[in-house]
Design an enzyme around this catalytic site. Structure first.
Site: not given
Ligand code: GLN
Length: 486
Positions: A78, A153, A177
């Site tokens: 990532k 994400s 994420s």
């Molecule tokens: N979807 C969640 C957010 O928008 C979690 C994102 C993540 O785990 N990086 O913060």
């Protein structure tokens, strides 16, 4: 079977017995990327030359008899994990041309193990999002249906694994994420215990919640990756000096005597898609047939997790992202009107809408008049959520729930409504608040043919029980063997 379709474990076996070379395997994966990346768009940066050079080194190591389970294996990472000399953007315009001068600890560990880096995967900007649509650079598509999101994400990492553009990947999980995109793409994802994996070199979103973890085609592949990246790191003061077990060993034990908790709060929620509910209930029946015992557990404060998370995560983010000021890193837009103007132009031009929304929310929650009402209160409720889990794990070894309320949704379906988007993480957020490990394992498909995952959670540093349940479930099912038609 084509080489790019191999699991990590199977490829390791063939490399060890010298039936294939890492260069052959890496070439096959790079060809696959050439073939499907234009449709999926999982990567921000591809590193074919680096990959082939690393593959050659791996082959030399193997010929000397030096081989680990990751030697010569093509991996995607990532794009918020720092890679020395390789652009690391966080999918943000503000870091679009940032080249880190050092490797994150997980990268050092992967390189030591002989893994081959094929590229840096797309994500929501600074990991803020659930669909990859917040990427400031491109939109990744779900390999199972190119009109749908891959989740987020870590959507680029998940899509790359599902589309066989790598044999495994690293993502990060602040509120779901890793688990949610794994579920949406039909693969396995693990968020380790907070402190299990070093965050040194992980660009910070919300430091008390972030963890790096593996995304893989099977449970055993995820276990192998986890083994390599885990362990204490003096460079990260929150990394725990806890021994790393051989995760792949106890996975093979059967589920007799294994107690799994079902939190009623996670099953009565509004908005739980019927296909998801059915797949998760079928998973429960399969696990019962395998000898697991189910008990009801209570997580009475779970309903506050979304509210608590969306105060704490933006608060930490607003502070972490203060460093992008046009002076130290990345983008600088010259101002006509002094330093403040330069800050303003750089930050308003460099950050996307969601990142700005979070900075504003967080700055507000931390401001002196509101700190007690918001940040402090949220921190107190976070403690109650952690205590609920501690209490629940007094009655069971693991907890089972859906990963996400729906399968992957259509691109554009939720972008106008951030609150609906935030609800994608209703089942995953609380594990980050409590610091416990969680895993997503494929457990079915929706009527429209989109993958669905089931979530398993356990107590701190007890990833082993997740892997055991996940592995036994996987062996009794064949969801993980299905491939998207690309
Ligand atoms: N979807 C969640 C957010 O928008 C979690 C994102 C993540 O785990 N990086 O913060």
């Amino acid at each position: 079977m084509k080489l790019h379709e191999l699991t990590l474990s199977k490829a390791h076996e063939l490399l060890r017995t010298k039936e294939i070379s890492s260069v052959e395997l890496t070439r096959a994966v790079l060809d696959r990327i050439d073939g499907v990346e234009a449709k999926v768009e999982a990567f921000i940066t591809l590193t074919p030359e680096t990959a082939l050079a690393m593959a050659e080194e791996a082959d030399q190591a193997i010929s000397r008899g030096e081989i680990t389970p990751l030697t010569g294996i093509p991996i995607a990472v990532k794009d918020l994990i720092c890679t020395q000399g390789i652009r690391t953007t966080c999918a943000s315009k503000i870091l679009e041309n940032f080249i880190p001068p050092y490797d994150a600890t997980v990268i050092t560990r992967l390189s030591k193990a002989g893994a081959v880096l094929v590229g840096k995967a797309n994500m929501d900007e600074f990991a803020m999002g659930s669909s990859n649509e917040n990427s400031g650079l491109k939109i990744t598509r779900n390999p199972w249906n190119l009109e749908c999101v891959p989740g987020g994400s870590s959507g680029g990492s998940a899509a790359a694994v599902a589309a066989d553009m790598c044999l495994g990947a690293l993502g990060s999980d602040t509120g779901g994420s890793i688990r949610q995109p794994a579920s949406h793409c039909g693969i396995v994802g693990i968020k380790p215990t907070y402190g299990r994996v070093s965050r040194f070199g992980l660009v910070a979103f919300a430091s008390s919640l972030d963890q790096i973890g593996p995304l893989a085609k099977t449970v055993e592949d995820a276990a192998l990756l986890l083994e390599v990246i885990s362990g204490h790191d003096p460079k990260d003061s929150t990394s725990a000096p806890v021994e790393v077990p051989r995760f792949s060993g106890p996975m093979k034990e059967n589920l007799k005597g294994c107690k799994i908790g079902l939190p009623k709060e996670f099953f009565n929620t509004q908005g739980l898609d019927p296909d998801v509910s059915e797949s998760v209930h079928r998973a429960i029946r399969t696990l019962k047939d395998l000898g697991a015992e189910f008990v009801e557990v209570a997580l009475p404060h779970a309903e506050y997790a979304v509210a608590v998370y969306y105060i704490l995560a933006p608060s930490e983010a607003s502070s972490n992202l203060a460093r992008y000021d046009g002076v130290k890193y990345g983008l600088r837009k010259e101002g006509q009107d002094g330093l403040a103007d330069m800050y303003r132009k750089t930050r308003s031009g460099g950050f996307g809408q969601e990142v700005k929304r979070r900075i504003i929310l967080g700055t507000y929650a931390l401001s002196s008049g509101y700190y007690d009402a918001y940040y402090n209160k949220a921190s107190q409720v976070r403690t109650l959520i952690s205590r609920d889990y501690a209490e629940a794990f007094g009655h069971c070894h693991a907890i089972l729930s859906p990963v996400a309320p729906t399968p992957a949704f259509r691109i554009g379906e939720k972008t106008e409504d951030p609150l609906t988007m935030y609800l994608s993480d209703i089942y995953t957020l609380s594990a980050n608040l409590a610091g416990i490990p969680g895993m997503s394992v494929p457990c079915g498909f929706s009527a429209r043919g989109l993958p669905i995952g089931v979530q398993l959670l356990s107590g701190h540093f007890n990833e082993a029980v997740l892997l055991k349940i996940g592995y036994q479930f996987q062996q009794a099912t064949n969801y993980h063997m299905q491939k998207p038609a690309l």
